[in-house]
Scaffold this motif. Structure first.
Motif: not given
Length: 55
Positions: A34-55
């Motif tokens: 679970k920790d590995t899953c959450q780490k990578y989901v958070d990383e991808v969501v952060n990249v999406i948000c950094e590119n102008g999309y809202k979480a």
């Protein structure tokens, strides 16, 4: 996505799908724990948000 795919290797996978009808994206990660899953989901969501999309 390629960074996460490479980091997971043969132990998991990642999928990101953008909705065709709503302004949302689905981020799915399969990993050994679970920790590995959450780490990578958070990383991808952060990249999406950094590119102008809202979480």
């Amino acid at each position: 996505m390629s960074k996460v795919t490479k980091a997971l290797g043969d132990t998991g996978c990642i999928s990101v799908c953008e909705s065709g009808t709503e302004p949302v994206a689905c981020v799915m990660v399969e990993a050994p724990d679970k920790d590995t899953c959450q780490k990578y989901v958070d990383e991808v969501v952060n990249v999406i948000c950094e590119n102008g999309y809202k979480a």
